[in-house]
Design an enzyme around this catalytic site. Structure first.
Site, PDB file in Angstrom:
ATOM      1  N   ASP A 145     -25.444 -18.715  40.782  1.00  0.00           N
ATOM      2  CA  ASP A 145     -25.621 -17.806  39.077  1.00  0.00           C
ATOM      3  C   ASP A 145     -25.442 -16.728  39.669  1.00  0.00           C
ATOM      4  O   ASP A 145     -23.882 -16.581  39.849  1.00  0.00           O
ATOM      5  CB  ASP A 145     -26.824 -17.889  38.781  1.00  0.00           C
TER       6      ASP A 145
ATOM      7  N   ARG B   2     -18.352 -10.930  34.285  1.00  0.00           N
ATOM      8  CA  ARG B   2     -20.126  -9.865  34.809  1.00  0.00           C
ATOM      9  C   ARG B   2     -19.505  -9.075  35.428  1.00  0.00           C
ATOM     10  O   ARG B   2     -19.988  -9.336  36.525  1.00  0.00           O
ATOM     11  CB  ARG B   2     -21.025 -11.258  34.871  1.00  0.00           C
TER      12      ARG B   2
END
Length: 367
Positions: free
Chosen positions: A190, A243
């Site tokens: 993640d 991100r």
């Protein structure tokens, strides 16, 4: 003509040793570790000093880290935990006590404050084991490598985040760390550096984030906008899909970072977020700044950045790149003092200083 890069070491701190548990060393050389001083937003809201003024323990297992937390007089008693060697699932178990709330398979900084975790010498390695902060305050994490933390497959830890912060976290300084994975969500990973559910006053400095699908987020959804006041400076983001970070609501300051191979998107400001983006070097990347994958607009103030072989996609309903000629669409006031290195010098400075095992070297402002 460029002048040579000049570097300095953080001042060393004298330490003393106490026994934590199995894996703790009883004698520690003087000046074996140095934390220096926090920077960026971590200096606000009363500042970030970690375990300064408390005892120092050296630990070689995750269990010993937990035991050091649990052995304090209270959950707020200052402590510096010097970590040596490799920390993994095999040596990290739950320890109980009135001053801690730990768990197996993760380094748990839950309901605690005034803690420093620092790697000794060339740094400690947290192998497939994440560091989780929850209801925590005044925390320093320094000179460590955290790698290959998974949310699926085996073994799993910390929801797949290298460092994850959630629920009322305040004043965290993460410095000279190396955070890395070996792929993206399809491979079980993640984020490398995630903040959610009311996390504020955080600085990430002189660190390397690489080889991951997701660099990190600030806010877990478009409604999770209570996270704010984050500084990212002198970091290297390398081979990250997106991100860097994803910023939902709140305010963030990104300066003097080197971004290389951002494959899909970079700084994603959305849901009313404001990003101040100063003197960064973006290289061999795509869509390094904008609002992406949503129609909930975010904002940015840009100054002094270099865009070297950066490509930009066309605007669309849920795709709002800031380029090809990024312009400011908001203003952001920064409350702390800071010095900007010239963007052209950033790749050299960051390559010499960022990451674990670099001797806590920092730029002195010269190229």
């Amino acid at each position: 003509m460029k002048r040579p890069l000049s570097l300095r070491l953080h001042a060393a701190l004298a330490t003393m040793a106490i026994t934590a548990a199995t894996g703790a060393v009883l004698s520690i050389p003087e000046a074996s570790a140095a934390t220096g001083s926090a920077s960026g937003y971590a200096t606000q809201n009363g500042g970030t000093t970690g375990g300064a003024g408390g005892a120092t323990v050296r630990a070689t297992t995750g269990t010993a880290i937990h035991a050091a937390l649990c052995g304090r007089a209270s959950s707020s008693t200052p402590i510096t935990i010097e970590v040596q060697g490799t920390i993994n699932h095999g040596n990290t178990t739950k320890v109980s006590g009135a001053s801690c709330n730990t768990a197996a398979g993760v380094i748990e900084l839950k309901e605690v404050s005034n803690v420093t975790i620092i790697g000794v010498g060339s740094g400690a390695v947290f192998d497939q084991l994440g560091i989780h902060l929850r209801d925590a305050r005044n925390i320093i994490i320094q000179n460590v490598t955290i790698r290959n933390v998974k949310k699926s497959g085996s073994p799993t830890s910390n929801g797949g985040d290298a460092i994850g912060m959630e629920r009322n976290v305040r004043n965290v300084w993460v410095d000279h760390t190396t955070l890395e994975a070996s792929g993206g969500e399809a491979q079980g990973f993640d984020g490398l550096f995630d903040m959610k559910d009311n996390t504020q006053y955080v600085t990430l400095s002189y660190s390397i984030l690489r080889n991951s699908g997701r660099g990190g987020l600030v806010g877990s959804s478009e409604s999770d906008v209570s996270n704010s006041f984050i500084t990212y400076h002198h970091n290297r983001y390398e081979n990250i899909d997106s991100r860097t970070p994803l910023l939902r609501g709140g305010t963030a300051h990104m300066y003097n970072n080197h971004y290389v191979k951002l494959n899909e998107s970079g700084i994603n400001s959305r849901a009313g977020a404001k990003a101040k983006v100063d003197n960064n070097y973006f290289e061999d990347s795509k869509d390094v700044l904008g609002t992406f994958y949503t129609d909930a607009a975010g904002y940015w103030q840009v100054s002094g950045n270099i865009y070297d072989n950066v490509t930009w996609s066309s605007p669309g309903t849920e795709n709002h790149p800031a380029g090809p000629d990024p312009k400011s669409n908001t203003t952001v006031s920064i409350p702390y003092a800071h010095s900007l290195d010239a963007a052209a010098c950033v790749p050299n400075i960051v390559s010499r200083t960022a990451g674990a095992g670099k001797g806590l070297l920092v730029s002195d402002g010269r190229c």
